[in-house]
Write a protein that holds these residues in place. Structure first.
Motif, PDB file in Angstrom:
ATOM      1  N   GLU B 134     -23.761 -27.900 -23.295  1.00 29.53           N
ATOM      2  CA  GLU B 134     -24.901 -28.750 -22.958  1.00 29.53           C
ATOM      3  C   GLU B 134     -25.207 -29.768 -24.047  1.00 29.53           C
ATOM      4  O   GLU B 134     -25.886 -30.762 -23.811  1.00 29.53           O
ATOM      5  CB  GLU B 134     -26.134 -27.883 -22.656  1.00 29.53           C
ATOM      6  N   THR B 135     -24.677 -29.522 -25.247  1.00 31.16           N
ATOM      7  CA  THR B 135     -24.917 -30.480 -26.326  1.00 31.16           C
ATOM      8  C   THR B 135     -24.277 -31.815 -25.974  1.00 31.16           C
ATOM      9  O   THR B 135     -23.119 -31.867 -25.585  1.00 31.16           O
ATOM     10  CB  THR B 135     -24.280 -29.990 -27.648  1.00 31.16           C
ATOM     11  N   ALA B 136     -25.060 -32.883 -26.148  1.00 35.24           N
ATOM     12  CA  ALA B 136     -24.564 -34.204 -25.818  1.00 35.24           C
ATOM     13  C   ALA B 136     -23.405 -34.558 -26.750  1.00 35.24           C
ATOM     14  O   ALA B 136     -23.431 -34.233 -27.933  1.00 35.24           O
ATOM     15  CB  ALA B 136     -25.679 -35.224 -25.950  1.00 35.24           C
ATOM     16  N   GLY B 137     -22.387 -35.196 -26.185  1.00 35.02           N
ATOM     17  CA  GLY B 137     -21.276 -35.661 -27.003  1.00 35.02           C
ATOM     18  C   GLY B 137     -20.294 -34.588 -27.406  1.00 35.02           C
ATOM     19  O   GLY B 137     -19.387 -34.860 -28.197  1.00 35.02           O
ATOM     20  N   ALA B 138     -20.458 -33.362 -26.880  1.00 36.14           N
ATOM     21  CA  ALA B 138     -19.521 -32.289 -27.228  1.00 36.14           C
ATOM     22  C   ALA B 138     -18.119 -32.681 -26.770  1.00 36.14           C
ATOM     23  O   ALA B 138     -17.948 -33.220 -25.684  1.00 36.14           O
ATOM     24  CB  ALA B 138     -19.947 -30.986 -26.579  1.00 36.14           C
ATOM     25  N   ARG B 139     -17.121 -32.411 -27.597  1.00 35.50           N
ATOM     26  CA  ARG B 139     -15.756 -32.850 -27.294  1.00 35.50           C
ATOM     27  C   ARG B 139     -14.890 -31.713 -26.758  1.00 35.50           C
ATOM     28  O   ARG B 139     -13.696 -31.684 -26.975  1.00 35.50           O
ATOM     29  CB  ARG B 139     -15.115 -33.455 -28.559  1.00 35.50           C
ATOM     30  N   TYR B 140     -15.498 -30.737 -26.121  1.00 39.39           N
ATOM     31  CA  TYR B 140     -14.704 -29.640 -25.604  1.00 39.39           C
ATOM     32  C   TYR B 140     -15.374 -29.055 -24.364  1.00 39.39           C
ATOM     33  O   TYR B 140     -16.554 -29.317 -24.105  1.00 39.39           O
ATOM     34  CB  TYR B 140     -14.571 -28.544 -26.673  1.00 39.39           C
ATOM     35  N   SER B 141     -14.614 -28.270 -23.619  1.00 37.84           N
ATOM     36  CA  SER B 141     -15.171 -27.441 -22.549  1.00 37.84           C
ATOM     37  C   SER B 141     -14.577 -26.055 -22.710  1.00 37.84           C
ATOM     38  O   SER B 141     -13.520 -25.907 -23.305  1.00 37.84           O
ATOM     39  CB  SER B 141     -14.798 -28.006 -21.181  1.00 37.84           C
ATOM     40  N   LEU B 142     -15.262 -25.077 -22.166  1.00 37.51           N
ATOM     41  CA  LEU B 142     -14.768 -23.706 -22.277  1.00 37.51           C
ATOM     42  C   LEU B 142     -14.342 -23.219 -20.894  1.00 37.51           C
ATOM     43  O   LEU B 142     -14.803 -23.730 -19.876  1.00 37.51           O
ATOM     44  CB  LEU B 142     -15.865 -22.806 -22.852  1.00 37.51           C
ATOM     45  N   VAL B 143     -13.459 -22.244 -20.884  1.00 36.71           N
ATOM     46  CA  VAL B 143     -12.978 -21.701 -19.616  1.00 36.71           C
ATOM     47  C   VAL B 143     -13.206 -20.191 -19.605  1.00 36.71           C
ATOM     48  O   VAL B 143     -12.844 -19.508 -20.557  1.00 36.71           O
ATOM     49  CB  VAL B 143     -11.470 -22.001 -19.418  1.00 36.71           C
ATOM     50  N   ASP B 144     -13.826 -19.715 -18.544  1.00 40.08           N
ATOM     51  CA  ASP B 144     -14.033 -18.271 -18.359  1.00 40.08           C
ATOM     52  C   ASP B 144     -13.170 -17.832 -17.180  1.00 40.08           C
ATOM     53  O   ASP B 144     -13.358 -18.319 -16.063  1.00 40.08           O
ATOM     54  CB  ASP B 144     -15.529 -18.007 -18.078  1.00 40.08           C
ATOM     55  N   LEU B 145     -12.238 -16.933 -17.439  1.00 33.66           N
ATOM     56  CA  LEU B 145     -11.290 -16.548 -16.380  1.00 33.66           C
ATOM     57  C   LEU B 145     -11.595 -15.181 -15.767  1.00 33.66           C
ATOM     58  O   LEU B 145     -10.750 -14.612 -15.081  1.00 33.66           O
ATOM     59  CB  LEU B 145      -9.859 -16.621 -16.912  1.00 33.66           C
ATOM     60  N   ASN B 146     -12.802 -14.673 -15.972  1.00 35.32           N
ATOM     61  CA  ASN B 146     -13.161 -13.399 -15.333  1.00 35.32           C
ATOM     62  C   ASN B 146     -13.003 -13.472 -13.820  1.00 35.32           C
ATOM     63  O   ASN B 146     -12.631 -12.504 -13.176  1.00 35.32           O
ATOM     64  CB  ASN B 146     -14.615 -13.029 -15.645  1.00 35.32           C
ATOM     65  N   ARG B 147     -13.331 -14.636 -13.261  1.00 36.30           N
ATOM     66  CA  ARG B 147     -13.294 -14.770 -11.805  1.00 36.30           C
ATOM     67  C   ARG B 147     -11.894 -15.126 -11.292  1.00 36.30           C
ATOM     68  O   ARG B 147     -11.611 -15.008 -10.098  1.00 36.30           O
ATOM     69  CB  ARG B 147     -14.302 -15.843 -11.388  1.00 36.30           C
ATOM     70  N   ALA B 148     -11.026 -15.588 -12.194  1.00 34.22           N
ATOM     71  CA  ALA B 148      -9.678 -15.987 -11.777  1.00 34.22           C
ATOM     72  C   ALA B 148      -8.944 -14.782 -11.205  1.00 34.22           C
ATOM     73  O   ALA B 148      -8.799 -13.766 -11.872  1.00 34.22           O
ATOM     74  CB  ALA B 148      -8.904 -16.564 -12.950  1.00 34.22           C
ATOM     75  N   GLY B 149      -8.526 -14.901  -9.958  1.00 35.01           N
ATOM     76  CA  GLY B 149      -7.797 -13.804  -9.330  1.00 35.01           C
ATOM     77  C   GLY B 149      -8.675 -12.863  -8.517  1.00 35.01           C
ATOM     78  O   GLY B 149      -8.181 -11.882  -7.963  1.00 35.01           O
ATOM     79  N   VAL B 150      -9.957 -13.156  -8.437  1.00 27.46           N
ATOM     80  CA  VAL B 150     -10.815 -12.359  -7.545  1.00 27.46           C
ATOM     81  C   VAL B 150     -10.405 -12.690  -6.104  1.00 27.46           C
ATOM     82  O   VAL B 150     -10.138 -13.840  -5.786  1.00 27.46           O
ATOM     83  CB  VAL B 150     -12.304 -12.694  -7.809  1.00 27.46           C
ATOM     84  N   PRO B 151     -10.290 -11.676  -5.248  1.00 21.75           N
ATOM     85  CA  PRO B 151      -9.848 -11.976  -3.884  1.00 21.75           C
ATOM     86  C   PRO B 151     -10.871 -12.823  -3.124  1.00 21.75           C
ATOM     87  O   PRO B 151     -12.070 -12.551  -3.169  1.00 21.75           O
ATOM     88  CB  PRO B 151      -9.700 -10.597  -3.232  1.00 21.75           C
ATOM     89  N   LEU B 152     -10.338 -13.818  -2.469  1.00 23.76           N
ATOM     90  CA  LEU B 152     -11.193 -14.766  -1.763  1.00 23.76           C
ATOM     91  C   LEU B 152     -10.691 -14.872  -0.327  1.00 23.76           C
ATOM     92  O   LEU B 152      -9.497 -15.045  -0.097  1.00 23.76           O
ATOM     93  CB  LEU B 152     -11.056 -16.118  -2.466  1.00 23.76           C
ATOM     94  N   LEU B 153     -11.622 -14.756   0.607  1.00 25.29           N
ATOM     95  CA  LEU B 153     -11.272 -14.916   2.013  1.00 25.29           C
ATOM     96  C   LEU B 153     -11.762 -16.293   2.433  1.00 25.29           C
ATOM     97  O   LEU B 153     -12.926 -16.616   2.225  1.00 25.29           O
ATOM     98  CB  LEU B 153     -11.965 -13.835   2.837  1.00 25.29           C
ATOM     99  N   GLU B 154     -10.867 -17.093   3.002  1.00 25.94           N
ATOM    100  CA  GLU B 154     -11.312 -18.397   3.494  1.00 25.94           C
ATOM    101  C   GLU B 154     -11.345 -18.363   5.008  1.00 25.94           C
ATOM    102  O   GLU B 154     -10.374 -17.961   5.658  1.00 25.94           O
ATOM    103  CB  GLU B 154     -10.400 -19.522   2.996  1.00 25.94           C
ATOM    104  N   ILE B 155     -12.483 -18.767   5.546  1.00 25.01           N
ATOM    105  CA  ILE B 155     -12.671 -18.774   6.994  1.00 25.01           C
ATOM    106  C   ILE B 155     -12.924 -20.210   7.414  1.00 25.01           C
ATOM    107  O   ILE B 155     -13.915 -20.817   7.011  1.00 25.01           O
ATOM    108  CB  ILE B 155     -13.859 -17.871   7.393  1.00 25.01           C
ATOM    109  N   VAL B 156     -11.982 -20.760   8.176  1.00 27.77           N
ATOM    110  CA  VAL B 156     -12.066 -22.173   8.560  1.00 27.77           C
ATOM    111  C   VAL B 156     -12.457 -22.253  10.031  1.00 27.77           C
ATOM    112  O   VAL B 156     -11.746 -21.733  10.889  1.00 27.77           O
ATOM    113  CB  VAL B 156     -10.710 -22.872   8.344  1.00 27.77           C
TER     114      VAL B 156
END
Lengths: 489, 478
Positions: B134-156
């Motif tokens: 949230e700091t203005a001008g920060a030159r980085y972003s962070l990645v949280d992969l706890n959710r990566a690979g959670v099963p997801l059902l897509e209903i179209v």
């Protein structure tokens, strides 16, 4: 004969009888490495301290008489695209130069369990993409038979290390011939197992539907012993087969009576060197003398194999290599302006020319509007190639071909012409597309001044018939002396 | 010009499994960043996915509940795109042989049942989350992969929805179905249920428009409906001006209350789908299919029917109580403890539905089914009056205490003791001689006024039935 020159078959009884210690044996291999590496450059990293620790542990096993297998105490080299926990695994790429996996590949874990000793990680074409090991980002490996020539690729480091007695056996990976072609060029035995026979978990993927790990050995029997250790179902690899693994050592019968050897007419065509043709036909004749029956067969879709492979393999590679982006691990370019810039510069600097060429080929083949014409068409041809073999195997038990059209070529000879380089795999690619096992073993030498060059005989069998390959290859090996000849180094 | 909206949904629902879809990591929300990760979901070199059978079975169950045709052989495909929260830079999804196709969901609109077509149902893996400082001008972003690979059902869905009300009914209906299948928690605030909308406008009877606007970043059902209203207005205005809305993907800005173009048709991504070579096809044979059908949990309409037939609830009550599975479960749990379904239903419908909503689920309530059962039980046994119960309830809602405890503490126990009430009755009659006379003269209504007075004197604690009886007897001189 020096310890490092011997085979597993010779060494295992000595180790088990404690007439020889694994530490002694490992030292002899490490000495050889030290002496030859400046010229051969087969290894990207040598695990000297770790190797001696593993050798000591193996000797303790012998002492206790526990967990002793034919591979216990045997110094083995690993292609550097097999993940080794706590030890760098670079794939000969700048992008993974500092990558240390926190896990072992399944084959690595199995060798460890068997008590094998790891001496080092061998050179390869970057991400296993190439046929000469010249695409390594770090060094060019020399062919031990003629240091001016390439060892073949992509598992050139493993093949050269076995040929130069810088290890007793080695593991490689084969996507389009990357075990068999270097085995042929270096005069050693190399097996590409059936797709699904050996777990791919921890093998850094090039083309997932084609990749398969296999052994290099100084003899057919040594390859069989390594296969006994690494083959079999692995729950971590969904594509590994739930097919029982026979004892490959018991397949090593010197007997081919009644076996039919298929000789595909499409493999003896323009571009095949006369010396190679003579050697391979001679090998078939020798097998016939030993009681086998030679039959001419046809594999009509052979001319499409290279084109099919260069659509399927790059397509999968373009996706498999997408993860090397500088975000999570591996090389990251410095001073990026934004995320796209970071991706672009990381991949621009991190990958070599051939890898980029294949990523582009594959991306193109999968793109909207081209998918049907290229990728899908290639899948269909792949099915036809597979069917060719199924039909051929109704007429024969094993197919004999040259491993490659020529013996080892000179370093730099083909680097400027990718198509010429791709054609050196023309005889090996089909077995990957069909998912069937194939082995290369020495069947002669080509004249080359004072440096004779080995010629490889390829034998191909139906799925899960590695036992047939071992039987035919072993019979031939027992009847010939080609495998006993060593390069002068 | 009379226009109607043409609306379709893409719904992503995280499946309720213990572990992720292709590795053994924990599937959990809210843990510290990058704690539920392993080489597989981190996309490290050489690792391979292994399909979580439970995730697949939940997906299959949902596809069956949505009346889909199930592929006998279903396969996975790679969807290729670069994003830092997607460690492999491809998502394992399904494109060519998806799990389920051509299903439908029934929704009820103005007492009429309508079918919304389901184009397909497929299983895929979720991505991680990028965290921007949230700091203005920060030159980085962070990645949280706890959710990566959670099963997801897509209903179209098919673009079968024609109004805001239908859209709302579809969202409620789908959420309810996912809950009845025990497939998902459906917590929008935790991202386990996510809606994407596509909308265009046409004259009724015209063919489907050749454009559509896809709207993403919809954090709640309320946002979906606001975005829908906004797009209906915006597109109608454009069409009335003789202009055609552009085909585009837009992001909903909830604060500004408007959609913003994310990418136009020209910028459409080419995902280069191709078969995932690291997974094998899943063969759903007849035995598996039969087992899956047999194991299908009781769905809403079945439960509603059972509530009417077995518990004797009016259809209206049954329908409302079964709208969401957690509510129906809540109701049943209370009925199991105190068998007075209608009274418990009344309490839920009058008191609980007021506080329940998108943000508050029955599970979040401090009043547990056991509390409610106890409260109704106390009324039924005469320990307290309904009126006292209503006084006690807000306290229960706030503190989660048992009604007995509150009643005791506040001294609200009902006076059911005849001798205690006799004096009150005598007092009230003495103080209101006219009203008493009216009653004696045959005006039955007058009794109510006397009851009211007596209740006042006992601060509502008198047992109303007993009080009635005593008053009547006393006035008649019995």
């Amino acid at each position: 004969m020096h310890l490092n020159e011997q085979t597993i078959t010779q060494l295992a009884p000595l180790l088990q009888a404690r007439k020889l210690s694994s530490v002694e044996l490992t030292r002899s291999v490490l000495e050889r490495i030290r002496a030859l590496e400046p010229r051969v450059r087969a290894y990207l990293s040598v695990m000297e301290t770790q190797a001696l620790h593993m050798a000591e542990e193996a000797d303790r096993r012998f002492k206790r008489g526990e967990n002793v297998t034919p591979l216990t105490g045997i110094p083995v080299a690993l292609k550097d695209n097999l993940c080794t926990q706590g030890w760098p695994t670079t794939c000969a790429s700048k992008i993974l130069q500092n990558f240390v996996p926190p896990y072992d590949a399944t084959v690595v874990a199995r060798l460890k369990d068997a008590g094998a000793v790891f001496v080092g990680k061998t050179n390869l074409d970057e991400f296993a993409m190439g046929s000469s090991t010249e695409n390594s980002a770090f060094q060019v490996t020399a062919n031990p038979w003629d240091l001016e020539r390439v060892p073949g690729g992509s598992s050139g480091g493993s093949a050269a290390a076995v040929a130069a007695d810088e290890c007793i056996a080695a593991l490689g990976s084969d996507t389009g011939g990357s075990i068999r072609q270097p085995a042929g060029f270096c005069g050693v035995v190399g097996l590409k197992p059936t797709y699904g026979r050996v777990s791919r978990y921890g093998l850094v993927a090039f083309a997932s539907s084609l990749d398969q790990i296999g052994p290099f050995g100084k003899t057919v029997a040594d390859c069989a012993l390594v296969m006994n250790c690494i083959a079999g179902r692995d729950p971590a690899d969904s594509t590994s087969a739930s097919v029982a693994v026979p004892d490959y050592a018991s397949a090593l019968r010197a007997d081919v009576k009644g076996l039919r050897i298929g000789v595909p007419k499409e493999y003896f065509v323009e571009g095949l060197s006369r010396e190679v043709e003579t050697a391979v036909r001679g090998a078939v004749a020798r097998l016939a003398e030993l009681g086998a029956e030679a039959v001419e067969i046809s594999l009509p879709h052979t001319p499409y194999a290279v084109a099919t492979y260069y659509l399927c393999a790059p397509a999968e590679a373009s996706s498999n290599l997408a993860r090397y982006d500088g975000v999570h691990y591996g090389y990251r370019a410095a001073d990026q302006d934004n995320i796209i810039d970071m991706y672009t510069r990381t991949r621009h600097d991190g990958f070599g020319t051939e890898v980029k060429r294949r990523i582009m080929l594959g991306t193109y083949a999968l793109s909207a509007g081209y998918y049907d014409a290229y990728y899908l068409k290639a899948l269909k041809v792949r099915t036809l190639i597979k069917r060719d073999f199924e039909q051929a195997f109704e007429l024969c038990d094993v197919i004999a071909t040259p491993t490659s059209p020529t013996p080892a070529f000179r370093a730099g000879e083909k680097t400027g012409d990718p198509i010429q380089m791709y054609l050196s795999d023309i005889f090996t690619i089909s077995a990957n597309l069909a998912g069937i096992p194939a082995i290369s073993l020495p069947c002669g030498f080509a004249q080359n001044g004072g440096h004779p060059l080995p010629i490889g005989l390829q034998l191909i069998a139906p799925v899960f018939r590695e036992d047939t390959l071992f039987r035919v290859a072993h019979t031939y090996e027992q009847a010939t002396d080609f495998h006993k000849k060593k390069p002068t180094l | 010009m009379e226009l109607e909206p043409v609306i379709g949904f893409e719904v992503h629902s995280e499946l309720k499994t213990k572990t992720k879809v292709f590795c053994g990591c924990k599937n959990a929300f809210g843990d510290p960043p990058n704690t539920n990760v392993c080489p597989v979901c981190l996309g490290m070199p050489g690792v391979l996915p292994v399909l979580n059978r439970r995730a697949f079975e939940l997906a299959l169950r949902t596809a069956i509940a949505l009346h889909c045709e199930i592929s006998e052989r279903t396969t996975f495909d790679r969807k290729n795109y670069y994003y830092p929260d997607l460690p492999k830079n491809y998502q394992i999804s399904q494109q060519y042989a998806v799990l389920g196709r051509r299903g439908y969901l029934e929704i009820e609109i103005n007492g009429q049942t309508r079918r919304v077509g389901i184009n397909n149902v497929h299983l895929e893996e979720d991505a991680g989350k990028n965290v921007h400082p949230e700091t203005a001008g920060a030159r980085y972003s962070l990645v949280d992969l706890n959710r990566a690979g959670v099963p997801l059902l897509e209903i179209v869905s098919e673009p079968d929805i024609r109004s805001r009300d239908e859209a709302e009914a579809y969202m409620h209906g789908l959420r309810s179905l996912l809950q009845y299948c025990d497939a998902s928690d459906c917590k929008m605030q935790e991202g386990s249920l996510r809606y994407e909308l596509n909308i265009s406008m046409r004259r009724p009877g015209d063919p489907l428009p050749d454009y559509r606007v896809e709207v993403k970043n919809l954090a709640s059902m309320k946002s979906v409906l606001r975005a829908l209203d906004y797009e209906i207005r915006r597109q109608t205005r454009l069409l009335e001006e003789g202009r055609k809305p552009a085909r585009e993907t837009a992001l909903w800005d909830d604060a500004a209350g408007e959609t913003r173009t994310m990418r136009s048709k020209e910028g459409a991504q080419d995902y280069r789908y191709f078969p995932e070579p690291d997974l094998v096809e899943v063969h759903i044979d007849r035995a598996w299919m039969e087992r899956a059908r047999a194991e299908l949990p009781e769905l809403q309409h079945q439960r509603c029917k059972r509530f009417v037939e077995q518990l004797g609830l009016p259809e209206y009550d049954a329908r409302i109580l079964t709208q969401s599975r957690p509510l129906a479960d809540y109701f049943e749990a209370a009925v199991r403890l105190h068998n007075n379904p209608k009274a418990i239903s009344n309490w839920i419908m009058t008191e609980l539905l007021r506080v329940l909503g998108e943000e508050v689920e029955p599970d979040d309530l401090k009043v547990r089914p056991s509390h409610l059962a106890r409260l109704v039980g106390m009324i039924d046994s005469g320990a307290i009056s309904g009126k006292i119960a209503k006084q006690v309830f807000p306290d229960m809602l706030e503190t989660g205490r048992m009604p007995d405890e509150i009643v005791r503490e506040k001294g609200l126990v009902q006076i059911s003791d005849t001798s205690a009430l006799e004096s009150v009755v005598a007092e009230v009659i003495a103080e209101n001689p006219d009203v008493a006379e009216d009653y004696r003269a045959g005006k039955d209504k007058a009794l109510g006024r006397l009851v009211g007075q007596a209740m006042k004197k006992t601060r509502g604690q008198a047992n109303p039935q007993l009080l009635n009886e005593l008053l009547r007897k006393t006035l008649r001189g019995e």
